[in-house]
Motif scaffolding. Sequence first.
Motif, PDB file in Angstrom:
ATOM      1  N   TYR A 125     -25.271  50.601  -5.072  1.00 53.01           N
ATOM      2  CA  TYR A 125     -25.266  49.351  -4.138  1.00 53.01           C
ATOM      3  C   TYR A 125     -24.621  48.292  -4.790  1.00 53.01           C
ATOM      4  O   TYR A 125     -24.696  47.246  -4.154  1.00 53.01           O
TER       5      TYR A 125
ATOM      6  N   GLY B  15     -28.670  53.252   7.096  1.00 54.64           N
ATOM      7  CA  GLY B  15     -28.036  53.329   8.441  1.00 54.64           C
ATOM      8  C   GLY B  15     -27.607  51.678   9.173  1.00 54.64           C
ATOM      9  O   GLY B  15     -27.109  51.699  10.048  1.00 54.64           O
ATOM     10  N   GLU B  16     -28.315  50.897   8.483  1.00 57.28           N
ATOM     11  CA  GLU B  16     -28.127  49.307   9.000  1.00 57.28           C
ATOM     12  C   GLU B  16     -26.779  48.799   8.438  1.00 57.28           C
ATOM     13  O   GLU B  16     -26.377  49.002   7.596  1.00 57.28           O
ATOM     14  N   ASN B  17     -26.286  47.913   9.432  1.00 58.68           N
ATOM     15  CA  ASN B  17     -25.368  47.177   9.013  1.00 58.68           C
ATOM     16  C   ASN B  17     -25.586  46.098   8.290  1.00 58.68           C
ATOM     17  O   ASN B  17     -26.596  45.216   8.564  1.00 58.68           O
TER      18      ASN B  17
ATOM     19  N   THR C  21     -18.386  43.612   6.774  1.00 55.78           N
ATOM     20  CA  THR C  21     -19.671  44.215   7.636  1.00 55.78           C
ATOM     21  C   THR C  21     -19.365  45.677   6.940  1.00 55.78           C
ATOM     22  O   THR C  21     -18.204  46.250   7.138  1.00 55.78           O
ATOM     23  N   VAL C  22     -20.740  46.058   6.645  1.00 58.83           N
ATOM     24  CA  VAL C  22     -20.575  47.674   5.940  1.00 58.83           C
ATOM     25  C   VAL C  22     -21.927  48.238   6.660  1.00 58.83           C
ATOM     26  O   VAL C  22     -22.850  47.740   6.995  1.00 58.83           O
ATOM     27  N   LYS C  23     -21.832  49.451   6.443  1.00 60.13           N
ATOM     28  CA  LYS C  23     -23.045  50.306   6.923  1.00 60.13           C
ATOM     29  C   LYS C  23     -23.631  50.909   5.697  1.00 60.13           C
ATOM     30  O   LYS C  23     -22.926  51.527   4.946  1.00 60.13           O
ATOM     31  N   VAL C  24     -25.026  50.966   5.480  1.00 67.12           N
ATOM     32  CA  VAL C  24     -25.788  51.220   4.219  1.00 67.12           C
ATOM     33  C   VAL C  24     -25.825  52.737   4.313  1.00 67.12           C
ATOM     34  O   VAL C  24     -26.328  53.480   5.388  1.00 67.12           O
ATOM     35  N   LEU C  25     -25.264  53.485   3.379  1.00 66.30           N
ATOM     36  CA  LEU C  25     -25.513  54.964   3.476  1.00 66.30           C
ATOM     37  C   LEU C  25     -26.645  55.411   2.222  1.00 66.30           C
ATOM     38  O   LEU C  25     -27.123  54.695   1.706  1.00 66.30           O
TER      39      LEU C  25
ATOM     40  N   TYR D 195     -21.622  52.347   0.591  1.00 68.43           N
ATOM     41  CA  TYR D 195     -21.374  51.570   1.576  1.00 68.43           C
ATOM     42  C   TYR D 195     -20.233  52.181   2.514  1.00 68.43           C
ATOM     43  O   TYR D 195     -19.241  52.818   2.014  1.00 68.43           O
ATOM     44  N   GLU D 196     -20.372  51.997   3.811  1.00 66.75           N
ATOM     45  CA  GLU D 196     -19.092  52.644   4.664  1.00 66.75           C
ATOM     46  C   GLU D 196     -18.637  51.101   5.256  1.00 66.75           C
ATOM     47  O   GLU D 196     -19.283  50.474   5.976  1.00 66.75           O
TER      48      GLU D 196
ATOM     49  N   ILE E  54     -16.992  48.797   7.856  1.00 67.41           N
ATOM     50  CA  ILE E  54     -16.859  48.854   9.298  1.00 67.41           C
ATOM     51  C   ILE E  54     -15.864  47.743   9.807  1.00 67.41           C
ATOM     52  O   ILE E  54     -15.188  48.197  10.693  1.00 67.41           O
TER      53      ILE E  54
END
Length: 200
Positions: free
Chosen positions: A164, A90-92, A155-159, A120-121, A123
């Motif tokens: 990874y 959930g961290e960027n 910049t990505v959000k960790v899913l 990753y998502e 951002i």
Amino acid sequence: GNIITWTGLNVPLSGLTITYDATVNMPTLQGGEYLNRAQITASNQFDPNSEPDNDDGDQSEDDEDSAFINTPIADIAVTKTVDNANPSIGENIVFTIGANNLGGIDATSVEIIDVLPSGYEFISYAASSGVYDEESGLWIIPLVSAGVTETLQITVKVLDIDNYVNTASLEFLDQIDSDESNDTDDATIAIVGITDFAQS
């Protein structure tokens, strides 16, 4: 035909000089492609120690000589780093991709691909030059000057998906890339704060 013929000369004891500008073709990395040779091909007078028009490339006689330039090349080195290698879910985090031109000429129409894995998502991104398409993963840079590094920050959000490893690779440039060993780099993370529960 790339041959300059200088004729009708009366050469005094002090000699004569000709100068000219030449535009080189795109390098092919073949040996000697920028070697320029000159020789005397004919004379009304006898030359006691040289025979005109017999240059075989070794410049062994004083009526022939050569000069060359080093082959102009581009060399895009791709680098990849992450600002936090141990994030939580959930961290960027921010990946930084570098396109460093180690060659002696400018590189144009450079394309680097970085498709985000499923862990990753996307951002946002920020690039020092060019544009990044998160759908195709292509970072297109119009110009990377010799000796210059252009950067892309994603910049990505960790899913919560165990995928990874993020890889960036050189896809294309107008010039010849002289070193393929530095065309790819990757970065990965290790999630912290996860506890495995075993069921008995």
